[in-house]
Design a protein around this motif. Structure first.
Motif, mmCIF file in Angstrom:
data_model
loop_
_atom_site.group_PDB
_atom_site.id
_atom_site.type_symbol
_atom_site.label_atom_id
_atom_site.label_comp_id
_atom_site.label_asym_id
_atom_site.label_seq_id
_atom_site.Cartn_x
_atom_site.Cartn_y
_atom_site.Cartn_z
ATOM 1 N N PHE A 74 36.990 47.892 43.874
ATOM 2 C CA PHE A 74 36.487 48.449 42.654
ATOM 3 C C PHE A 74 37.311 48.446 41.392
ATOM 4 N N LEU A 75 38.680 49.098 41.890
ATOM 5 C CA LEU A 75 39.787 49.513 40.999
ATOM 6 C C LEU A 75 40.376 48.014 40.195
ATOM 7 N N PHE A 76 40.276 47.295 41.124
ATOM 8 C CA PHE A 76 40.837 45.716 40.659
ATOM 9 C C PHE A 76 39.975 45.136 39.754
ATOM 10 N N LEU B 224 44.672 44.173 35.792
ATOM 11 C CA LEU B 224 44.266 43.733 37.154
ATOM 12 C C LEU B 224 43.089 43.077 37.092
ATOM 13 N N ASP B 225 41.972 43.225 36.199
ATOM 14 C CA ASP B 225 40.690 42.766 36.111
ATOM 15 C C ASP B 225 40.705 41.135 35.806
ATOM 16 N N HIS B 226 41.982 40.823 35.174
ATOM 17 C CA HIS B 226 41.862 39.384 34.946
ATOM 18 C C HIS B 226 42.420 38.536 36.170
ATOM 19 N N ILE B 227 42.641 39.082 37.272
ATOM 20 C CA ILE B 227 43.212 38.281 38.317
ATOM 21 C C ILE B 227 42.398 37.486 38.904
ATOM 22 N N SER B 228 42.274 36.332 39.306
ATOM 23 C CA SER B 228 41.352 35.315 39.833
ATOM 24 C C SER B 228 41.009 35.992 41.110
#
Length: 240
Positions: free
Chosen positions: A198-200, A206-210
């Motif tokens: 959820f935090l990712f 971090l939300d742009h990591i594939s």
């Protein structure tokens, strides 16, 4: 003869029926999702026939939809399916020392969680032909379910397809909840996995990591921390 190759093969066929039926149900959902991810029917079938890994295949769909590079796909599959290497090493200890390498390679193709569980619990030394029997039931079940699901993806109404996609999450809950009961460590690991996932999706950095690399990072972090903090104690083996 009781322990002939033919007898071992038939025992494997018999013990593999529940596995094949279970795979048929689960892979039906995969077939539907594969069509939704842009794969055609035969691509989905080929994927199931050559992989035999539900977690790896479902993760691959997200990576395919994201248009991620092949390197990301390869590393993700390596991390997710690394457990099969350990399972294969364990099964090799149940084989006679003189078993030819080609038997070992053929058995390795069909090592899944369920086939491993049935094989490792079989008393005495393991015959490759017993595993061939298991594989000959499990693989058609997994592949046929994918085929039926992919075909249904073109025929069923959108609302019904949406409902069937939810069944996948029910399947994962059915997998993780029973072993978590009475095991506080496993429960904690599952909750930590959910929280970090959820935090990712919420933390800007971090939300742009594939999706593929999120799986890789979280698997290494959580599994590594659990292995260090809560190592599994090996039980002594009683040799008879």
């Amino acid at each position: 003869m009781k322990n002939s190759n033919g007898s071992q093969f038939r025992y494997g066929l018999k013990d593999g029926v529940p596995i094949g039926l279970g795979y048929l149900a689960v892979s039906f959902t995969f077939g539907i999702m594969a069509r939704g991810a842009g794969l055609d029917t035969w691509q989905a079938v080929a994927m199931s026939f050559t992989n035999l890994t539900s977690a790896g295949q479902f993760a691959a769909l997200g990576i395919i939809q994201a248009g991620a590079p092949f390197v990301e796909m390869a590393v993700t599959q390596l991390i997710i399916n690394l457990r099969y290497c350990l399972m294969s090493c364990s099964l090799s200890q149940k084989l006679e020392s003189g078993i030819p390498s080609f038997h070992r390679f053929l058995m390795a193709y069909g090592v899944t969680d369920e086939i491993f569980g049935v094989s490792v619990c079989r008393p005495g030394m393991l015959s490759p032909f017993y595993n061939y029997g298991l594989i000959c039931v499990a693989v058609p079940g997994w592949t046929l379910g994918t085929l039926l699901g992919a075909i249904s993806g073109d025929l069923l109404p959108a609302r019904l397809l949406s409902a069937l996609n939810v069944a996948l999450y029910g399947m994962f809950l059915a997998v993780v909840i029973p072993p978590a009961k009475g095991n506080r460590i496993l429960t904690g690991v599952i909750l930590a996995s959910m929280a970090l996932s959820f935090l990712f999706t919420r933390i800007p950095a971090l939300d742009h990591i594939s999706s593929g690399f999120k799986i890789i990072i979280l698997t290494i972090m959580i599994a590594g921390a659990a292995a260090i903090l809560f190592p599994v104690k090996e039980e002594p083996v009683n040799e008879s």
